[in-house]
Write a protein that holds these residues in place. Structure first.
Motif, mmCIF file in Angstrom:
data_model
loop_
_atom_site.group_PDB
_atom_site.id
_atom_site.type_symbol
_atom_site.label_atom_id
_atom_site.label_comp_id
_atom_site.label_asym_id
_atom_site.label_seq_id
_atom_site.Cartn_x
_atom_site.Cartn_y
_atom_site.Cartn_z
ATOM 1 N N MET C 106 60.812 -39.874 -4.383
ATOM 2 C CA MET C 106 60.454 -39.601 -5.769
ATOM 3 C C MET C 106 59.373 -40.568 -6.235
ATOM 4 O O MET C 106 58.381 -40.178 -6.862
ATOM 5 C CB MET C 106 61.693 -39.752 -6.665
ATOM 6 C CG MET C 106 62.648 -38.576 -6.579
ATOM 7 S SD MET C 106 64.263 -38.942 -7.282
ATOM 8 C CE MET C 106 63.839 -39.419 -8.944
ATOM 9 N N ALA C 107 59.571 -41.826 -5.930
ATOM 10 C CA ALA C 107 58.614 -42.830 -6.379
ATOM 11 C C ALA C 107 57.245 -42.587 -5.756
ATOM 12 O O ALA C 107 56.214 -42.716 -6.423
ATOM 13 C CB ALA C 107 59.118 -44.229 -6.053
ATOM 14 N N LEU C 109 55.941 -39.814 -4.862
ATOM 15 C CA LEU C 109 55.307 -38.696 -5.563
ATOM 16 C C LEU C 109 54.865 -39.114 -6.950
ATOM 17 O O LEU C 109 53.768 -38.794 -7.402
ATOM 18 C CB LEU C 109 56.296 -37.534 -5.646
ATOM 19 C CG LEU C 109 56.644 -36.899 -4.304
ATOM 20 C CD1 LEU C 109 57.839 -35.985 -4.455
ATOM 21 C CD2 LEU C 109 55.449 -36.123 -3.772
ATOM 22 N N GLY C 110 55.755 -39.845 -7.626
ATOM 23 C CA GLY C 110 55.431 -40.257 -8.985
ATOM 24 C C GLY C 110 54.229 -41.180 -9.044
ATOM 25 O O GLY C 110 53.422 -41.111 -9.956
ATOM 26 N N ARG C 113 50.761 -40.054 -9.709
ATOM 27 C CA ARG C 113 50.401 -39.560 -11.013
ATOM 28 C C ARG C 113 50.234 -40.662 -12.039
ATOM 29 O O ARG C 113 49.845 -40.399 -13.168
ATOM 30 C CB ARG C 113 51.484 -38.601 -11.500
ATOM 31 C CG ARG C 113 51.795 -37.487 -10.521
ATOM 32 C CD ARG C 113 53.245 -37.055 -10.607
ATOM 33 N NE ARG C 113 53.568 -36.516 -11.901
ATOM 34 C CZ ARG C 113 53.797 -35.226 -12.149
ATOM 35 N NH1 ARG C 113 53.701 -34.342 -11.185
ATOM 36 N NH2 ARG C 113 54.108 -34.819 -13.353
ATOM 37 N N VAL C 114 50.581 -41.906 -11.674
ATOM 38 C CA VAL C 114 50.494 -42.954 -12.692
ATOM 39 C C VAL C 114 49.102 -43.565 -12.693
ATOM 40 O O VAL C 114 48.318 -43.360 -11.776
ATOM 41 C CB VAL C 114 51.531 -44.073 -12.455
ATOM 42 C CG1 VAL C 114 52.924 -43.525 -12.530
ATOM 43 C CG2 VAL C 114 51.279 -44.768 -11.147
ATOM 44 N N PHE C 122 53.523 -51.679 -9.182
ATOM 45 C CA PHE C 122 54.500 -51.140 -8.247
ATOM 46 C C PHE C 122 54.217 -51.605 -6.827
ATOM 47 O O PHE C 122 55.123 -51.981 -6.084
ATOM 48 C CB PHE C 122 54.476 -49.610 -8.299
ATOM 49 C CG PHE C 122 55.778 -49.028 -8.746
ATOM 50 C CD1 PHE C 122 56.010 -48.800 -10.085
ATOM 51 C CD2 PHE C 122 56.767 -48.747 -7.836
ATOM 52 C CE1 PHE C 122 57.223 -48.281 -10.502
ATOM 53 C CE2 PHE C 122 57.984 -48.222 -8.248
ATOM 54 C CZ PHE C 122 58.208 -47.990 -9.585
ATOM 55 N N ASP C 123 52.953 -51.536 -6.447
ATOM 56 C CA ASP C 123 52.568 -51.981 -5.111
ATOM 57 C C ASP C 123 52.986 -53.421 -4.880
ATOM 58 O O ASP C 123 53.557 -53.760 -3.844
ATOM 59 C CB ASP C 123 51.058 -51.862 -4.921
ATOM 60 C CG ASP C 123 50.611 -50.424 -4.805
ATOM 61 O OD1 ASP C 123 49.390 -50.192 -4.820
ATOM 62 O OD2 ASP C 123 51.480 -49.556 -4.705
ATOM 63 N N ALA C 124 52.685 -54.249 -5.875
ATOM 64 C CA ALA C 124 53.031 -55.669 -5.746
ATOM 65 C C ALA C 124 54.528 -55.829 -5.527
ATOM 66 O O ALA C 124 54.967 -56.605 -4.684
ATOM 67 C CB ALA C 124 52.580 -56.418 -6.987
ATOM 68 N N LEU C 125 55.318 -55.080 -6.287
ATOM 69 C CA LEU C 125 56.766 -55.182 -6.139
ATOM 70 C C LEU C 125 57.220 -54.681 -4.777
ATOM 71 O O LEU C 125 58.110 -55.268 -4.158
ATOM 72 C CB LEU C 125 57.464 -54.381 -7.248
ATOM 73 C CG LEU C 125 57.379 -55.003 -8.642
ATOM 74 C CD1 LEU C 125 57.954 -54.067 -9.687
ATOM 75 C CD2 LEU C 125 58.117 -56.332 -8.655
ATOM 76 N N THR C 126 56.600 -53.611 -4.311
ATOM 77 C CA THR C 126 56.985 -53.088 -2.992
ATOM 78 C C THR C 126 56.689 -54.108 -1.906
ATOM 79 O O THR C 126 57.518 -54.358 -1.040
ATOM 80 C CB THR C 126 56.242 -51.777 -2.694
ATOM 81 O OG1 THR C 126 56.389 -50.897 -3.795
ATOM 82 C CG2 THR C 126 56.790 -51.124 -1.446
ATOM 83 N N LEU C 180 59.404 -45.472 0.645
ATOM 84 C CA LEU C 180 58.226 -45.359 -0.208
ATOM 85 C C LEU C 180 56.962 -45.537 0.618
ATOM 86 O O LEU C 180 56.011 -44.742 0.522
ATOM 87 C CB LEU C 180 58.313 -46.434 -1.302
ATOM 88 C CG LEU C 180 57.158 -46.549 -2.288
ATOM 89 C CD1 LEU C 180 56.966 -45.254 -3.026
ATOM 90 C CD2 LEU C 180 57.428 -47.663 -3.279
ATOM 91 N N ARG C 184 54.282 -42.568 1.361
ATOM 92 C CA ARG C 184 52.923 -42.733 0.851
ATOM 93 C C ARG C 184 51.891 -42.708 1.957
ATOM 94 O O ARG C 184 50.794 -42.189 1.799
ATOM 95 C CB ARG C 184 52.820 -44.031 0.069
ATOM 96 C CG ARG C 184 53.438 -43.927 -1.301
ATOM 97 C CD ARG C 184 53.054 -45.071 -2.182
ATOM 98 N NE ARG C 184 51.705 -44.912 -2.677
ATOM 99 C CZ ARG C 184 51.072 -45.839 -3.383
ATOM 100 N NH1 ARG C 184 51.664 -46.979 -3.619
ATOM 101 N NH2 ARG C 184 49.859 -45.634 -3.809
ATOM 102 N N SER C 188 48.867 -40.055 1.782
ATOM 103 C CA SER C 188 47.463 -40.424 1.660
ATOM 104 C C SER C 188 46.634 -39.525 2.546
ATOM 105 O O SER C 188 46.896 -39.362 3.731
ATOM 106 C CB SER C 188 47.278 -41.885 2.065
ATOM 107 O OG SER C 188 47.247 -41.993 3.454
#
Lengths: 416, 299, 312
Positions: C106-107, C109-110, C113-114, C122-126, C180, C184, C188
């Motif tokens: 889900m993330a 895909l989401g 769109r952000v 988000f990338d940093a957190l991942t 995730l 991704r 890509s």
């Protein structure tokens, strides 16, 4: 320390601190330390002392409210008489792997009607303490090594025991009572004890090392590239400090510096730093010397020991004495079951079964008559008097930065 | 049929709102997890890193920089870890890329099975797998023993050397490299490769200019997924390397478990995280640089 | 509805088989194939040893052979502690894999769109979730849980404890990031033209998703699920710190054994699990192939890969 005996109040923080500080500061002479810790007097040690048989005192019904969990059938038996709080149907134990006899566990379950004996495992003391320190709870009983007790008491991880509910502790040899880690004996019940020493392959060496100094020479000489040290800091430091005649708990800067030199000299000659598979390595001959414990003697090295090709020795300069203990954790959800276990485990036959199973020495005199004579007479497991006199109890020196720095340097120098 | 063209503006607004809602709903669970189970604990670590060791171990509130000073003055474990992780990552790449390529493009019907067979070994225990390597590489019945017999060199060993550690690392981390590579290579349209060859490009040129760019996101993900955890690895070197290397993982265990010096360990951990973060960011920037607008949008 | 057969681009090269570079082609093919075989041998050699040593007639001897015996299988089958540990491992690993796969996909895909800034955060957190060493996050998470539970008890009087939910929660963190990243990587450069075509044909977003996007993502989702399950099943450090009474998993049991000596019982357990897994695999493949034969044509349809190939 005479002043401690009979004081049944809580161990005040500052008193324990003072004691620890004093021990750390003074150059502890072996004899004075032993006198202080109550281990002096070789005769007293193995002599059956205060454990005269006699009638066990009836357990008084204390004001412990029974746990909310549904109590099953029988309550505590063997000591009959007065009303007992009901033993819960569960006991949560947190212990080393495979550290109690299954027979005993089953007997306990049956006798006290404990349906669920949850036995969870931690890999070593550090894990236990770290979890407790981080806030974990939910267990009734744990089995930490004694040196961690003061810290555990101060941090409030373990609760004070109502000794009236554990009458079987009277069987415990008094040399194991009132030791510095629990001067009032209110926080633990001894489990077993042992030493750290030298494991050797006599068939692959020119001689058996009788002292740390001989060990030192052999590590750099004929056993070079074939020696293993266990990884724990306290045990590793025992070797150089004892060899130099100092206390193995020393935090003296100069003494530690001397120990450092010795350790760094030995580091390039080591095969491995390993607490887990050294028994195996000794069995295959990959290693011929180990600074370690007695465990492998009864396991991987058993056949070699029988053929007199392998053995264990406590070096003449003295070594570390460790004791594992039973404690009840604060917030134990099943206190009555916990008390039942603590008392049960020191019934002489039960305790002897533990010794026969675990192959570690018992502190319980009355149990000795039921222990397998081969084990009883094995000097590696039940050290003789002369050896006892040279033992020094381990302290928790994990906070000393010089020690940890040396250890780190040592680890980085292993294997050249 | 005619209704298609009706009320466009209101529909657009509500659909935009709905779209936003969907986006939010999609990222919310992960976001929640990150905040509760990553950010919160890390804040705790950060706070710890400025504290001091409590008398009995653990954390005592304070605000000092000592821990960072100590951590920075001891870079050795970090450097050793970098060396090991680099070697391990390259090893995984060399072993994993051809394998991923094979499964993605040549395995046909058996693709799924082969992928599954890659992870099945990991459903046995890590410890006994590593112990099995002790046997396979050992001086007794294993490889080293055979070499000893064949060459007569009694002192030949594999265990306790960096080679054994490398083998153990590649063994343990291979799926992390292969899966991302497979996932990107698998969607590659073979007709592109064919077309390239038809246009006269040699095998190597085709690989470099068609296959590799397509595989790049997988390669980047794979190398990150392998390199980073390897930085924290210490059990494999402990068992197969006989504890002869002192790595970041050892240092952290030493701090947190043996010495119970949480502030020190936390400072080391924060240092590691920051350094790794910068490394990855640089790596990705470098990779994205030559790709123009078409980012390797893996991250 | 079956997709059209893969365009005959290969037909072009068929005529060119005689070209000199094709000697190199078979070399490359040979090398790729043997490399793959070697890798699988490499992967399964220790496994073979693990299985072999399950029959080792000895106690607590890690690297020595003591004779052939079946007794450790008997011990394993009767050991309730091991059963409990194994059950716990599944209780933790399966929900964790499901949640992680769900959240991660889900993330992924989401995140398409952000806005750029949100994506960077988000990338940093991942990244960070992958970078943090296990011992650090394990200890800190425990501290957090413990303090949190204390707070909850103080405010609501509700006493929470460590157990399966806390382990699952901790595992889901890392595994979500894993999924995730995989999804991704797959997303890509994914061919948007199919999705666009679908929209042009007036398909609803949902239909486009389920029939175009999702099938294309499936390899990554399945791969993510497998990895998430595997990591959880085999995890030691995080599980140690977030487990409570009665929730010890198999790795905890095994690592705990180390101090007293790992017995071949562990090997026996591993062997039985392997046997079970392989049996399931074989049955699964056979079933799918049967289904394929009964439903449609001679393509790879029906097998996992066939499903994926069909989506093209």
């Amino acid at each position: 320390m005479p002043g401690w005996a009979g004081r049944r109040s809580d161990v005040a923080d500052q008193d324990l601190d003072a004691l620890l500080a004093r021990m750390a500061r003074t150059k502890v002479n072996r004899r004075s330390f032993l006198a202080a810790s109550g281990l002096a007097g070789t005769s007293a040690f193995l002599a059956a002392c205060s454990s005269s048989g006699g009638t066990p005192s009836p357990s008084t019904a204390t004001s412990q409210a029974p746990s909310g969990t549904a109590a099953a059938s029988a309550s505590a038996t063997s000591t009959a008489a007065a009303s007992q709080p009901e033993v819960e149907s569960e006991l949560f134990m947190y212990n080393w792997s495979d550290y109690i006899s299954e027979t005993n566990r089953d007997t306990f379950k049956e006798r006290f009607g404990v349906e669920t004996f949850q036995y969870d495992v931690y890999a070593d003391n550090e894990e236990l303490i770290a979890k407790l320190q981080a806030g974990a709870s939910g267990y009734d009983i744990a089995a930490p090594t004694a040196e961690y007790l003061p810290a555990m008491v101060q941090e409030g991880f373990i609760q004070k025991l109502d000794l009236a509910r554990i009458p079987n502790t009277k069987h415990i040899n008094k040399s194991f009572k009132k030791l510095w880690w629990d001067p009032t004996d209110e926080y633990q019940v001894p489990k077993d004890y042992g030493t750290t020493g030298i494991l050797y392959r006599s068939d692959l060496l020119s001689k058996i090392p009788a002292s740390w100094r001989e060990f030192y020479d052999m590590v750099k000489g004929e056993a070079s590239g074939k020696t293993v040290f266990v990884t724990s800091q306290g045990d590793v430091f025992t070797f150089p400090l004892k060899m130099l005649g100092y206390s193995l708990n020393s935090v003296d800067k100069a003494e530690l510096e001397e120990a450092r030199k010795i350790l760094l000299e030995c580091a390039p000659h080591l095969l491995a730093l390993d607490s887990d598979t050294y028994g195996d390595k000794m069995a295959t001959g990959e290693a011929v010397l180990t600074l370690g414990w007695t465990g492998p003697l009864g396991q991987e090295l058993a056949p070699l020991v029988e053929e007199n090709k392998a053995g264990y020795v406590v070096p003449s300069e003295g070594t570390l004495f460790w004791m594992d203990t039973w404690v009840m954790l604060t917030d134990a959800p099943h206190p009555n079951a916990a008390y039942a276990w603590l008392n049960f485990i020191h019934e002489p036959e039960i305790q002897a079964e533990e010794t026969n199973y675990n192959l570690y020495a018992t502190c319980n005199d009355a149990a000795k008559e039921f222990v397998d004579p081969e084990i009883l007479n094995d000097p590696a497991i039940f050290p003789p008097d002369e050896v006892i006199a040279s033992l020094e109890g381990a302290q928790d020196t994990s906070g000393n930065t010089q020690r940890s720095d040396i250890m780190e340097e040592f680890k980085q120098a292993i294997g050249g | 049929m005619a209704a298609i063209a009706s009320a466009p503006r209101r529909d657009a607004e509500t659909s935009r709102f709905r779209s936003r809602l969907v986006t939010f709903a999609l990222v919310f669970p992960t976001g929640l997890w990150y905040v509760a189970l990553l950010v919160a604990p890390l804040l705790i670590v950060l706070v710890f890193s400025f504290g001091i060791r409590a008398r009995n171990g653990g954390y005592e509130p304070a605000f000092v920089l000592d821990n960072y000073v100590r951590a920075l003055s001891r870079p050795e474990p970090f450097i050793t870890s970098v060396q090991m992780a680099l070697a391990g990552t390259i090893g995984c790449l060399l072993v994993g890329l051809p394998l991923a390529y094979f499964i993605a493009t040549r395995a046909g019907r058996r693709k799924g099975l082969l992928i599954l067979l890659l992870v099945v070994p990991f459903w046995t225990s890590f410890l006994i797998r590593t112990y099995a390597w002790l046997i396979v590489l050992g001086p007794d019945m294993g490889l080293a023993g055979w070499v000893q017999t064949l060459t007569g060199d009694d002192r030949f060993t594999i265990l306790g050397t960096p080679v054994a550690v490398l083998i153990g690392l590649v063994y343990g981390y291979l799926p992390l490299m292969v899966f991302p590579l497979y996932v990107t290579l698998e969607r590659m349209d073979r007709s592109l490769v064919e077309a390239s060859k038809d246009l006269g490009a040699g095998r190597w040129a085709t690989f470099r200019q068609v296959t590799l760019p397509i595989a790049l996101p997988g390669l980047v993900t794979g190398s990150i997924l392998v390199f980073i955890p390897m930085m924290g690895e210490y059990v494999i070197p402990q068992i197969l390397g006989y504890g002869k290397t002192y790595l970041m993982g050892n240092a952290l265990v030493s701090d947190f478990l043996e010495n119970r010096n949480w502030p020190n360990g936390s400072a080391r951990a924060v240092g590691l995280i920051v350094l790794m973060f910068v490394t990855i960011a640089t790596y990705l920037w470098f990779v994205n640089r030559g790709r123009g607008s078409r980012e390797v949008s893996v991250l | 509805m079956s997709a059209p057969a893969i365009p005959a681009a290969g037909a072009l090269t068929q005529r060119k088989r005689a070209r000199p570079t094709d000697r190199g082609a078979s070399l490359v093919e040979g090398w790729l194939r043997s490399h793959a075989i070697l890798v699988y041998l490499f992967l399964y050699l220790p496994i073979f040893v693990v299985v072999l040593f399950a029959f080792n007639d000895t106690t607590r001897r890690v690297t020595q052979w003591g004779g052939f015996s079946l007794r450790w299988f008997e011990v394993a089958l009767n050991d309730s502690v091991v059963h409990r540990a194994l059950t716990n491992s599944f209780i933790v690993a399966v929900p964790n894999a499901i949640l992680a796969t769900l959240f991660g996909t889900m993330a992924a895909l989401g995140l398409q769109r952000v806005g750029k800034r949100a994506r960077l955060v988000f990338d940093a957190l991942t990244y960070t979730s992958v970078i943090v060493p296990e011992i650090v996050i394990a200890l800190a998470t425990l501290v957090m849980f413990a303090s949190g539970f204390d707070a909850i008890e103080a405010v609501f009087g509700l006493k929470l404890n460590l157990g399966h939910p806390t382990i699952i929660a901790a595992h889901v963190l890392f595994n979500t990031s894993l999924v995730l990243l995989l999804v991704r990587a797959r997303l890509s450069g994914m061919d948007r033209s199919l999705a666009d075509a679908s929209y042009d044909l007036f398909a609803t977003p949902w239909r486009t998703f389920t029939q175009i996007t999702l099938p294309q993502l499936l390899p990554a989702i399945v791969a993510g699920f497998l990895l998430a399950f595997t990591f959880s099943f085999d995890d030691y450090v995080i599980t140690t710190f977030t487990s409570g009474p009665g929730s010890s998993t198999l790795p905890l049991f095994i690592f705990g054994q180390v101090k007293r000596g790992v017995t071949p019982e562990t090997n026996a357990v591993a062997t039985m699990m392997l046997a079970f897994t392989l049996a399931m695999l074989i049955v699964g493949q056979w079933l799918l192939r049967r289904q394929a034969r009964h439903t449609s044509g001679p393509t790879e349809k029906g097998s996992m890969t066939g499903i994926i190939a069909d989506a093209r």
